[in-house]
Scaffold this motif. Structure first.
Motif, PDB file in Angstrom:
ATOM      1  N   ASP A 272       0.837  -1.200   0.000  1.00  0.00           N
ATOM      2  CA  ASP A 272       0.000   0.000   0.000  1.00  0.00           C
ATOM      3  C   ASP A 272       0.874   1.254   0.000  1.00  0.00           C
ATOM      4  O   ASP A 272       1.943   1.289   0.613  1.00  0.00           O
TER       5      ASP A 272
ATOM      6  N   LEU B 150      -5.612   3.372   1.001  1.00  0.00           N
ATOM      7  CA  LEU B 150      -6.128   2.009   1.123  1.00  0.00           C
ATOM      8  C   LEU B 150      -6.623   1.452  -0.204  1.00  0.00           C
ATOM      9  O   LEU B 150      -6.539   0.252  -0.445  1.00  0.00           O
ATOM     10  N   ASP B 151      -7.184   2.309  -1.050  1.00  0.00           N
ATOM     11  CA  ASP B 151      -7.766   1.824  -2.296  1.00  0.00           C
ATOM     12  C   ASP B 151      -7.803   2.956  -3.316  1.00  0.00           C
ATOM     13  O   ASP B 151      -7.858   4.137  -2.939  1.00  0.00           O
TER      14      ASP B 151
END
Length: 366
Positions: free
Chosen positions: A227, A283-284
């Motif tokens: 990440d 995170l995304d």
């Protein structure tokens, strides 16, 4: 005629005069609209039924789901330099605050006695090796027994081992850099007598540099090695990038947080261990997100809605939301690309109301 009757007549006359003067002013209030006034009234009534508003046309965008934390920068490798043996320092070969390479000689302790022992052992070894060579020839001719030859060979091997041992002890008088990095301040000088445990200096590798931080345990299932993070430190306006490479496999029971460690390049050596960092953990990444201005969302009991412009009419639509930023909200369900979402006139909007858009912007212009 009595005094009372005269007073009543006087009051009646005053009221009649006042009414005659006031009638032209109050007449319009009681008269029904007609002619031009009637037309203006109808236009005003029609204008009240049309909602004038501003809107945004939805477009897909790329957004990042992120959380915020704080952490501390740490050296990738760090060691307190100390000596293995006691002795007098005969040389310091590093400069404070300078780079050194792995294997560079940093400090030397007096080894004159060990060097003398090594020379003596080397002389003895030379004699033993010569004797072993002669006895090898004698053994081939049967001039000596096998036991006599084995005793001489054993002496040679013992002397070789003794020289190796002295060499290892000499190596202990030299302090070499265990890895490449930057040496800190020194705490000894040439001529100092040191012993094991005496602090000489600190060696740190700060390229790359580590970033230690923690996140709430509810994000445990969402964070993973690889990440990306962004962070900044005091003294620099720049934003630095890093990548998570290790996660503590245990929740801190006192703080209910998860310890995370990231790595960032530091070739310019702008970052120093110990610095405080403000961190954004990504995170995304969503490539086709639909975002509306926060002011366009209308909260209801157990639901949320927005108003759309459809064929000149107001349409009320229930929506499901996702990521929130400082001024926008992701719409997961209920709005599609190309839809026109109202951003003003929200309080006056009603289902099916006639609509006139004063300004329409693209989603990228929010």
């Amino acid at each position: 005629m009595g005094k009372v009757t005269k007073r009543v007549i006087a009051i009646t006359i005053i009221l009649l005069v006042f009414g005659a003067l006031a009638y032209p002013k109050v007449k319009p209030l009681f008269s029904s609209p007609s002619g031009q006034n009637g037309e203006n009234g109808m236009q005003q009534q029609r204008s009240a039924d049309v909602l004038r508003a501003e809107a945004v046309v939805m477009e897909t965008e790329t957004i990042e789901d992120r959380i915020f934390s704080t952490g501390t920068l740490e050296a990738n490798e760090i060691v307190d330099l100390t000596a293995e043996i006691s002795g007098l320092v005969t040389g310091v070969y590093f400069e404070e605050g300078r780079e050194v390479e792995q294997g560079d000689l940093l400090l030397k302790i007096n080894d004159s006695e060990l060097q003398a022992e090594k020379s003596r052992a080397q002389y003895r070894l030379n004699l033993a090796e010569q004797r072993e060579e002669r006895q090898t020839r004698l053994l081939e001719r049967g001039g000596i027994s096998q036991d006599e030859y084995d005793a001489t060979l054993n002496e040679v091997n013992v002397l070789r081992s003794e020289i190796e041992l002295i060499g290892a002890r000499i190596d202990q008088t030299e302090l070499k850099a265990p890895f490449s990095g930057k040496v800190g301040l020194k705490y000894i000088s040439t001529g100092s007598y040191i012993s094991p445990g005496t602090r000489i200096a600190t060696l740190q590798e700060i390229d790359p540099i580590k970033i230690d931080f923690s996140i709430p345990e509810r994000y445990l299932a969402r964070v993973d090695v690889g990440d990306k993070i962004q962070f900044n430190v005091q003294g620099y306006d720049s934003t630095f990038a890093g990548e998570v490479y290790a996660i503590e496999p245990r929740i801190n029971t006192e703080t209910r947080t998860l310890q995370v460690r990231a790595l960032s390049g530091n070739s310019g050596q702008l970052l120093f261990p110990g610095a405080f960092a403000n961190i954004e953990l990504i995170l995304d990444e969503i490539d086709d997100a639909i975002l509306i201005p926060s002011i366009a969302l209308v909260p209801e009991l157990n639901a949320q809605k927005v108003y759309l412009s459809r064929n000149g009419k107001v349409e009320e639509v229930r929506v499901r939301t996702g990521i929130r930023t400082s001024n926008r909200i992701q719409i997961i369900e209920g709005v599609s690309p190309g839809d026109t979402v109202l951003t003003t006139g929200i309080l006056q909007a009603r289902q099916g109301m006639d609509l006139e858009l004063a300004e329409v912007r693209r989603g990228s212009e929010q």
